[in-house]
Enzyme design. Structure first.
Site, PDB file in Angstrom:
ATOM      1  N   ILE A 112     -74.210  43.925  48.700  1.00 57.94           N
ATOM      2  CA  ILE A 112     -73.967  44.135  50.128  1.00 57.94           C
ATOM      3  C   ILE A 112     -75.103  43.576  50.970  1.00 57.94           C
ATOM      4  O   ILE A 112     -75.048  43.594  52.186  1.00 57.94           O
ATOM      5  CB  ILE A 112     -73.755  45.628  50.474  1.00 57.94           C
ATOM      6  CG1 ILE A 112     -74.862  46.495  49.876  1.00 57.94           C
ATOM      7  CG2 ILE A 112     -72.384  46.089  50.008  1.00 57.94           C
ATOM      8  CD1 ILE A 112     -74.816  47.944  50.338  1.00 57.94           C
ATOM      9  N   GLY A 113     -76.120  43.059  50.321  1.00 54.90           N
ATOM     10  CA  GLY A 113     -77.219  42.494  51.095  1.00 54.90           C
ATOM     11  C   GLY A 113     -78.212  41.790  50.192  1.00 54.90           C
ATOM     12  O   GLY A 113     -78.307  42.099  49.003  1.00 54.90           O
ATOM     13  N   VAL A 114     -78.911  40.830  50.765  1.00 55.69           N
ATOM     14  CA  VAL A 114     -79.946  40.127  50.017  1.00 55.69           C
ATOM     15  C   VAL A 114     -81.171  40.060  50.914  1.00 55.69           C
ATOM     16  O   VAL A 114     -81.055  39.744  52.096  1.00 55.69           O
ATOM     17  CB  VAL A 114     -79.491  38.691  49.651  1.00 55.69           C
ATOM     18  CG1 VAL A 114     -80.563  37.986  48.835  1.00 55.69           C
ATOM     19  CG2 VAL A 114     -78.187  38.726  48.879  1.00 55.69           C
ATOM     20  N   GLY A 142     -85.821  39.704  50.946  1.00 53.69           N
ATOM     21  CA  GLY A 142     -86.974  39.146  50.261  1.00 53.69           C
ATOM     22  C   GLY A 142     -87.268  39.886  48.971  1.00 53.69           C
ATOM     23  O   GLY A 142     -87.744  39.323  47.989  1.00 53.69           O
ATOM     24  N   PHE A 143     -86.963  41.142  48.964  1.00 47.73           N
ATOM     25  CA  PHE A 143     -87.241  42.008  47.826  1.00 47.73           C
ATOM     26  C   PHE A 143     -86.266  41.742  46.683  1.00 47.73           C
ATOM     27  O   PHE A 143     -86.632  41.791  45.515  1.00 47.73           O
ATOM     28  CB  PHE A 143     -87.104  43.444  48.344  1.00 47.73           C
ATOM     29  CG  PHE A 143     -87.322  44.521  47.328  1.00 47.73           C
ATOM     30  CD1 PHE A 143     -86.294  44.943  46.502  1.00 47.73           C
ATOM     31  CD2 PHE A 143     -88.552  45.160  47.228  1.00 47.73           C
ATOM     32  CE1 PHE A 143     -86.491  45.964  45.582  1.00 47.73           C
ATOM     33  CE2 PHE A 143     -88.755  46.175  46.312  1.00 47.73           C
ATOM     34  CZ  PHE A 143     -87.731  46.575  45.489  1.00 47.73           C
ATOM     35  N   LYS A 183     -81.734  41.926  45.697  1.00 53.32           N
ATOM     36  CA  LYS A 183     -80.376  42.177  46.180  1.00 53.32           C
ATOM     37  C   LYS A 183     -80.108  43.672  46.382  1.00 53.32           C
ATOM     38  O   LYS A 183     -80.687  44.502  45.692  1.00 53.32           O
ATOM     39  CB  LYS A 183     -79.372  41.640  45.166  1.00 53.32           C
ATOM     40  CG  LYS A 183     -79.277  40.125  45.206  1.00 53.32           C
ATOM     41  CD  LYS A 183     -78.238  39.623  44.219  1.00 53.32           C
ATOM     42  CE  LYS A 183     -78.154  38.109  44.316  1.00 53.32           C
ATOM     43  NZ  LYS A 183     -77.484  37.519  43.160  1.00 53.32           N
ATOM     44  N   VAL A 184     -79.215  43.951  47.293  1.00 52.39           N
ATOM     45  CA  VAL A 184     -78.782  45.331  47.507  1.00 52.39           C
ATOM     46  C   VAL A 184     -77.318  45.436  47.088  1.00 52.39           C
ATOM     47  O   VAL A 184     -76.482  44.645  47.526  1.00 52.39           O
ATOM     48  CB  VAL A 184     -78.948  45.756  48.978  1.00 52.39           C
ATOM     49  CG1 VAL A 184     -78.583  47.219  49.134  1.00 52.39           C
ATOM     50  CG2 VAL A 184     -80.372  45.516  49.448  1.00 52.39           C
ATOM     51  N   LYS A 210     -81.019  49.090  45.593  1.00 54.84           N
ATOM     52  CA  LYS A 210     -81.833  47.921  45.895  1.00 54.84           C
ATOM     53  C   LYS A 210     -82.552  47.509  44.617  1.00 54.84           C
ATOM     54  O   LYS A 210     -83.370  48.257  44.086  1.00 54.84           O
ATOM     55  CB  LYS A 210     -82.824  48.315  46.995  1.00 54.84           C
ATOM     56  CG  LYS A 210     -83.578  47.173  47.603  1.00 54.84           C
ATOM     57  CD  LYS A 210     -84.129  47.625  48.951  1.00 54.84           C
ATOM     58  CE  LYS A 210     -85.515  47.087  49.179  1.00 54.84           C
ATOM     59  NZ  LYS A 210     -86.110  47.580  50.413  1.00 54.84           N
ATOM     60  N   ASP A 247     -91.768  46.014  60.376  1.00 54.02           N
ATOM     61  CA  ASP A 247     -90.659  45.061  60.311  1.00 54.02           C
ATOM     62  C   ASP A 247     -89.436  45.630  61.028  1.00 54.02           C
ATOM     63  O   ASP A 247     -88.360  45.748  60.461  1.00 54.02           O
ATOM     64  CB  ASP A 247     -90.349  44.721  58.851  1.00 54.02           C
ATOM     65  CG  ASP A 247     -89.582  43.405  58.715  1.00 54.02           C
ATOM     66  OD1 ASP A 247     -89.512  42.651  59.713  1.00 54.02           O
ATOM     67  OD2 ASP A 247     -89.047  43.142  57.628  1.00 54.02           O
TER      68      ASP A 247
END
Ligand SMILES: *[C@@H]1O[C@H](CO)[C@@H](O)[C@H](O)[C@H]1NC(C)=O
Ligand SMILES: *[C@@H]1O[C@H](CO)[C@@H](O)[C@H](O)[C@H]1NC(C)=O
Ligand SMILES: *[C@@H]1O[C@H](CO)[C@@H](O)[C@H](O)[C@H]1NC(C)=O
Ligand SMILES: *[C@@H]1O[C@H](CO)[C@@H](O)[C@H](O)[C@H]1NC(C)=O
Ligand SMILES: *[C@@H]1O[C@H](CO)[C@@H](O)[C@H](O)[C@H]1NC(C)=O
Ligand SMILES: *[C@@H]1O[C@H](CO)[C@@H](O)[C@H](O)[C@H]1NC(C)=O
Ligand SMILES: *[C@@H]1O[C@H](CO)[C@@H](O)[C@H](O)[C@H]1NC(C)=O
Ligand SMILES: *[C@@H]1O[C@H](CO)[C@@H](O)[C@H](O)[C@H]1NC(C)=O
Ligand SMILES: *[C@@H]1O[C@H](CO)[C@@H](O)[C@H](O)[C@H]1NC(C)=O
Ligand SMILES: *[C@@H]1O[C@H](CO)[C@@H](O)[C@H](O)[C@H]1NC(C)=O
Ligand SMILES: CC(=O)N[C@H]1CO[C@H](CO)[C@@H](O)[C@@H]1O
Length: 859
Positions: free
Chosen positions: A535-537, A539-540, A542-543, A557, A653
């Protein structure tokens, strides 16, 4: 809500153990005593909790040859300099003598901070402690024990039997086995206690045997508020015990559900079960198996505890029903170490009624046959009783070690895992290299207490050593982690799923704060990290969207294993999030660290990021009111980060993709990976490398590389313009002067053309007063100098005010009441007057409302 997290923060940073509510006198005639000795100290001193510790000299024999010392290094995680920074060092056997009432039990609590004292080698601190004829510690190395538990300091609690003579003799003896060994102690508490061990405990597996607890000495191993949160010593009905959260000890993936009695519910104590047994916070929360009878019949609700072999243990279970009120509605079997301790347990059957607490003691002998010394406590619905609900309940649990036949309570030193030893050595090297001078005297000189604590925290921000972080969580969060033993997850042995691999210090440090997941559970919940779940990418890494516990939706995460920076952020995030709970912050549920994976598990935010509801998606446009409410929520979350904790937390951030929305559109600030803590002082700032997202970066921070909370205010100002204009903060396809939203918005503001760049979807929705106030607030946030920017609290107030202006005329009356709220600062109050002054000039038609406000007392 507000008050609960205030208290939470208070205990988090101030509390460690024991606090007297009942003030006891130390006079021998009195029926109770309370001695709190800061060993090696020269005068009375107050710890961070505000409790007074006295010097220990007058309790030692006048011919005593022991030495006093100050630790040469102050671990930043110590909760207070008192009693930890001073020590009493013994090179030969020495005894303390205390006068205690002859007929009552008392607690003896010992505090150890293994460090370098008088240039002595910490590893030579090996000794025994004998009190009242009982061996409490033997061949004890505080240094090895602290390493194994990844804690900076160790506390031990013993309950000693009454002493006929009224004099108790606590003797410290350096080990005879190793040459040059010495004994030391930092703090001693001797506190009389009510006799809570009157019942004999039934020996599990032997129907006719019991263990005589009353005449035995006990060591507290575990003390848990099952299904509830940790209870600090101040809240323990005057007995200064600390109750921990039970979740680190749960076994397996099926962990039942937690629940809580209604606010109005009162626990009905009796002669047999008083508050001395357990405070009402223990009895008004519980863990039960869950709503599904089929599922419940197929699993055991199980806790596992690591203990010392060759001892008898008393497992005390606390129960109180507040959900059901009839016999045989909930009946269950209790197993201790896989043997039936109680068949057909029925809490209402025992207590007779809802709200009446009961406790049961079961004893079990644990030999060392298996080599894996554990106590298992398991609950299972009683099938044979055919109860109305196939379920089980537990409210509290304590485990005490009973002295053996040779009056001994001492176990062996734990064996630190290889990984920990390595981390420790590295840290030791770094410490030697990086801290040429020592902080001890510097901090000690302030006299401990609050000032010392915050200074320690400030230094912590600069000198980040491995253990200081590990120990930091333990110590600053004090009672969140067991002081007496360690949990299965933190032991570095097998994990809950039975798959084993050593977990690093991160696991152990956070195990008491949030849940530990096995890699199996995570893989299972994400279809083995299937791309369809992403559902998300970032810097850390993928989510993923995933499920746990058979259906609960979570966001998972998974870090990019190659990113070195990720390791640091992983730890930071666990540290930050597990301590911070707020309606407008994303909650961390747990983490997994196995096979080199670093995985964080969060609450799932059904409605995604704020940004995707503003632009770059085909989602329906949010109304102005919704946008305002979400902005207010995010501002509240940030305001909490800046001021709600004992020291400032700077997000670093802030952006619309870090503001998430739950299914009810409640805004939650996320992503603390870059967070930095700073001293809670006005002039405080932290020098760091610049991090953050372009387009939101505070120019002052960029120039001077000094981080203050005003950098977050700047970024939030950019967010406000994003909300208003619904365009990306950077769009390179636009003409040069328009690329940066922040620059463009300020430019338009100067030209008086700001209204031209407003999101067309908002046409006709924003009331003119509201828009004026909103733009003014956003522009102020973007001030070039941090000092000219409002605080997050002011921003919050202004946004609330915007919302009320939007909903005129009724709104302004609310504004007045809001001013009384805790979060409305003094400046906010001034803001109202300013506002009224401004607006009286502006708008004739509003005069009625204003005159009410200007003269609130007249109403
Ligand atoms: C205290 O214990 C030590 C060691 O057992 C012993 O030498 C000493 O005499 C005792 N003192 C008293 C007052 O009982
Ligand atoms: C401690 O007690 C106070 C007052 O009774 C209560 O408001 C607070 O929530 C309690 N704190 C915890 C952590 O239980
Ligand atoms: C709690 O008590 C108050 C006043 O006694 C009552 O108004 C309220 O309805 C009660 N709440 C519940 C959930 O019983
Ligand atoms: C437990 O007792 C047995 C028999 O006395 C002994 O052999 C063993 O070493 C002891 N184990 C521990 C861990 O002390
Ligand atoms: C209890 O049983 C489980 C398996 O069901 C086993 O893994 C565990 O070691 C047993 N515990 C004890 C203390 O015997
Ligand atoms: C629950 O634990 C008991 C005792 O260890 C064991 O006999 C039983 O099989 C377990 N039940 C389940 C469903 O795991
Ligand atoms: C603990 O010590 C007392 C006194 O020495 C003794 O009477 C008792 O039996 C011991 N307890 C156990 C379980 O051995
Ligand atoms: C004392 O403790 C050390 C460190 O744990 C251990 O190596 C040693 O064998 C112990 N000695 C005895 C006699 O138990
Ligand atoms: C744990 O993992 C490390 C490397 O990740 C491996 O070397 C070690 O053998 C593993 N330990 C166990 C008990 O599986
Ligand atoms: C960036 O600006 C261009 C030119 O106005 C526009 O076509 C594009 O949609 C903008 N991009 C986004 C993501 O808004
Ligand atoms: C755009 C979006 O995902 N909207 C959802 C927000 O949450 C509500 C309640 O769960 C859903 O009904 C919406 O579909």
């Amino acid at each position: 809500m507000k008050s609960s997290y205030q208290i939470w923060i208070f205990v988090l940073f101030f509390s460690f153990t024991r606090n007297s509510i009942r003030v006891r006198s130390g006079s021998p005639e009195s029926n109770s005593v309370s001695y709190m000795l800061s060993c090696g100290a020269s005068g009375d001193a107050t710890d961070a909790d505000g409790r007074k510790w006295s010097p220990d000299t007058k309790f030692l024999s006048s011919s005593d040859k022991s030495a006093t010392a100050t630790a040469q290094y102050q671990d930043p995680s110590l909760p207070s300099t008192i009693p930890y920074m001073n020590a009493r060092i013994f090179n030969a056997a020495s005894s303390y003598k205390f006068t205690v009432p002859s007929k009552t039990r008392f607690w003896l609590r010992l505090h150890f901070y293994p460090s370098t004292y008088n240039n002595l080698d910490p590893s030579k601190g090996i000794f025994s402690v004998v009190a009242n004829g009982f061996t409490l510690l033997n061949n004890f190395s505080a240094s090895i024990t602290a390493k194994a538990l990844t804690m900076a300091f160790i506390a031990r609690e013993f309950s000693l039997t009454p002493v006929e003579s009224g004099v108790v003799n606590v003797t410290f003896t350096p080990s005879a086995e190793q040459r040059g060994s010495y004994a030391f102690v930092n703090g001693i508490e001797v506190i009389s206690m009510p006799d809570i061990f009157q019942q004999a405990a039934a020996l599990v597996g032997y129907s006719d045997q019991s263990v005589d607890v009353q005449s035995s000495c006990l060591q507290t191993m575990f003390r848990l508020n099952v299904g509830g949160q940790a209870i600090p010593p101040n809240n323990d009905s005057g007995l200064t015990r600390t109750w921990y959260d039970d979740s680190p000890y749960l076994f397996g993936a099926a962990i039942g559900v937690t629940n809580e009695a209604g606010k109005n519910f009162t626990i009905q104590y009796s002669k047999d079960v008083t508050q001395d047994i357990a405070p009402s916070d223990v009895y008004s929360t519980a863990r039960t198996m869950g709503p599904n009878p089929k599922v419940n019949q197929n699993y055991n609700l199980t806790w596992v505890f690591q203990i010392d072999a060759n001892f008898t243990y008393v497992v005390r279970l606390h129960f109180c029903e507040y959900q059901i009120n009839k016999v045989n509605q909930r009946a269950f079997d209790i197993f201790v170490n896989n043997q039936t301790a109680q068949a057909g347990a029925d809490v209402i059957g025992w207590s007779g009624s809802q709200g009446v607490p009961v406790y049961k003691d079961y004893a079990a002998y644990v030999g060392d046959q298996s080599g894996d010394e554990e106590i298992w406590v398991a609950l299972h619905p009683s099938i044979s009783m055919k109860p109305e609900y196939y379920d089980a309940i537990l409210n509290g649990l304590e485990i005490f070690k009973v002295n053996d036949t040779s009056s001994n309570l001492a176990g062996l030193n734990p064996v630190p895992s290889a990984m920990l030893v390595k981390a420790e050595e590295e840290e030791e090297d770094k410490r030697v290299a990086s801290t040429g001078f020592n902080f001890g005297p510097l901090i000690g000189g302030i006299g401990g207490g609050v000032a010392g604590c915050s200074l320690a925290v400030a230094i912590f921000a600069f000198v980040q050593t491995k253990r200081s972080k590990a120990g930091g969580i333990h110590a600053r969060s004090g009672y969140w982690l067991p002081l007496y033993g360690h949990s299965r997850t933190s032991s570095g042995r097998s994990t809950a799923s039975g798959k084993s691999n050593a977990t690093s210090h991160v696991s152990s440090l956070a195990a008491g704060l949030c849940r530990h997941f096995s890699l199996w559970e995570i893989k299972h919940g994400t279809k083995n990290f299937d791309e369809s779940q992403v559902i998300g990418v970032g810097g850390f890494g993928k989510v993923y969207k995933g499920t746990i516990d058979g259906g609960t939706e979570v966001a998972i995460k998974r870090s990019n294993p190659s990113s070195q920076q990720g390791v640091h952020e992983f730890e930071t995030e666990i540290e930050m999030l597990s301590k911070l709970r707020h309606r407008h912050l994303v909650s961390l549920i747990g983490f997994c660290e196995e096979d080199g994976e670093m995985i964080l598990v969060y609450d799932y935010m059904a409605n995604g990021t704020f940004r995707e509801h503003l632009y770059k998606s085909n989602k329906p446009a949010l109304s102005w009111k919704q946008r305002l409410e979400i902005s207010i929520g995010a501002a509240r979350g940030l305001h909490y980060l800046h001021t709600g904790a004992r020291y400032t937390i700077i997000h670093r951030d802030v952006k619309t993709t870090n503001i998430l929305l739950d299914e009810n559109w409640v805004a939650k600030v996320s992503d603390f990976g870059l967070s930095k803590t700073g001293p809670n002082m006005n002039q405080g700032h932290v020098s760091t490398m610049v991090k953050g997202s372009f387009g939101y970066l505070d120019p002052e921070y960029f120039r001077r590389q000094q981080l203050t909370e005003k950098s977050d205010v700047y970024s939030f100002g950019v967010v406000l313009f994003e909300v208003l204009c619904a365009r990306p903060v950077l769009n390179a396809s636009l003409p040069k002067e328009q690329v940066s939203l922040a620059d463009w918005a300020l430019h338009c503001h100067r030209k008086g053309t700001l209204h031209e760049i407003i999101d067309p979807h908002l046409k006709g929705q924003i009331s003119p007063e509201c828009l004026k106030k909103f733009m003014e607030t956003a522009v102020k946030c973007l001030s070039d100098h941090g000092t000219d920017r409002p605080s997050m609290g002011d921003v919050l107030w202004n946004l609330e005010f915007c919302l009320q202006l939007q909903e005129l005329p009724g709104g302004l009356v609310v504004a007045e009441n809001k001013a009384n709220d805790a979060y409305a600062t003094h400046t906010a109050m001034l803001g109202i007057e300013e506002e009224i002054a401004n607006m009286q000039g502006d708008e004739q038609s509003q005069n009625v409302v204003f005159s009410q406000l200007v003269n609130p007392k007249g109403r």
